[in-house]
Design a protein around this motif. Structure first.
Motif, PDB file in Angstrom:
ATOM      1  N   ARG A  24       0.820  -1.206   0.000  1.00 40.49           N
ATOM      2  CA  ARG A  24       0.000   0.000   0.000  1.00 40.49           C
ATOM      3  C   ARG A  24       0.857   1.261   0.000  1.00 40.49           C
ATOM      4  O   ARG A  24       0.601   2.214  -0.732  1.00 40.49           O
ATOM      5  N   ARG A  25       1.927   1.245   0.822  1.00 42.67           N
ATOM      6  CA  ARG A  25       2.800   2.412   0.876  1.00 42.67           C
ATOM      7  C   ARG A  25       3.539   2.594  -0.442  1.00 42.67           C
ATOM      8  O   ARG A  25       3.695   3.720  -0.930  1.00 42.67           O
ATOM      9  N   ASP A  47      -3.963   8.199  -5.716  1.00 47.25           N
ATOM     10  CA  ASP A  47      -5.184   8.081  -6.512  1.00 47.25           C
ATOM     11  C   ASP A  47      -5.058   7.021  -7.605  1.00 47.25           C
ATOM     12  O   ASP A  47      -5.909   6.938  -8.489  1.00 47.25           O
ATOM     13  N   TYR A  48      -3.993   6.205  -7.543  1.00 46.83           N
ATOM     14  CA  TYR A  48      -3.791   5.177  -8.573  1.00 46.83           C
ATOM     15  C   TYR A  48      -4.935   4.163  -8.510  1.00 46.83           C
ATOM     16  O   TYR A  48      -5.243   3.605  -7.457  1.00 46.83           O
ATOM     17  N   GLY A  49      -5.567   3.919  -9.660  1.00 51.07           N
ATOM     18  CA  GLY A  49      -6.706   3.010  -9.689  1.00 51.07           C
ATOM     19  C   GLY A  49      -6.460   1.740 -10.475  1.00 51.07           C
ATOM     20  O   GLY A  49      -7.400   0.990 -10.763  1.00 51.07           O
TER      21      GLY A  49
END
Length: 227
Positions: A172-173, A182-184
């Protein structure tokens, strides 16, 4: 960090790709007079110059620069395999040379060596396994001096890992700091880039810490002290 490239357009483009990969901003000229003007009116960290420039040739430009006290690290690009051009390059004041056709890794290694000698890279290198990682040039350097260049994103992932001093960094980090909060896209991209790095630096260079993420392997001397 700006680098002056003086060569014909096709070769200058190839050199520029190497220097951009290292983090330099290239300034390109194709004539000796233009190279002399640029080098005497602007400050560069590195000059890569063809020996046989149009107008004033590269050896003459280099000699003029050294005569007026400009000591910018300079790599001369020479033709063929003979020693005559290399002698001309070094006698004119060049610090090093590469022969055409050159390997990008060779040019990168020689450029980095000159820049390190001049102290142009202020940020210290960081250790990961058997390599030293230089964030400025985005290269990993082995004990024998060979280099392994990284892409911008590979370097960003690796820098985050080595700066954590052996503590695991979560997926996650890594996603948040390298790809952006905001990476989707697919979060498995982290594992893909860890795979790229392991292929370049060795499978043992990055450790998987189950449930916590990934950690940079310690340098060999530190690893042996823990046994």
């Amino acid at each position: 960090m700006e680098a002056l490239i003086a060569d014909r357009p096709d070769m200058a483009s190839a050199i520029a790709n190497v220097l951009e990969y290292m983090g330099c901003t290239p300034v390109i000229v194709d004539r000796g007079g233009d190279a002399l003007h640029a080098a005497t009116t602007r400050s560069f960290s590195l000059i890569v110059m063809d020996l046989e420039l149009e107008g004033i040739n590269g050896s003459a430009v280099c000699r003029m620069l050294r005569t007026i006290g400009i000591t910018t690290p300079l790599i001369m690009v020479t033709e063929g395999q003979g020693s005559r051009d290399e002698s001309r390059a070094l006698e004119s004041g060049a610090d090093d040379f590469v022969r055409k056709p050159f390997e990008p890794m060779v040019l990168a290694a020689r450029a980095m060596s000159l820049l390190r000698r001049q102290g142009a890279f202020a940020q210290p290198s960081l250790s990961i396994g058997a390599f030293r990682f230089d964030p400025e040039t985005r290269c990993c350097i082995a004990a024998d001096g060979s280099t392994q260049p990284l892409t911008k994103r590979e370097a960003s992932v690796l820098e985050l890992l080595v700066q954590s001093s052996g503590a695991p960094v979560s997926r996650r980090r890594l996603l948040d700091e390298v790809w952006g909060g905001d990476y989707g896209g697919d979060p498995n991209c982290v594992d893909v880039y860890i795979g790229y790095l392991r292929r370049k630096l060795g499978a043992e260079s990055i450790l998987t810490v189950r449930g916590h993420g990934f950690a940079a392997a310690p340098a060999p001397d530190r690893a042996s002290q823990r046994r």
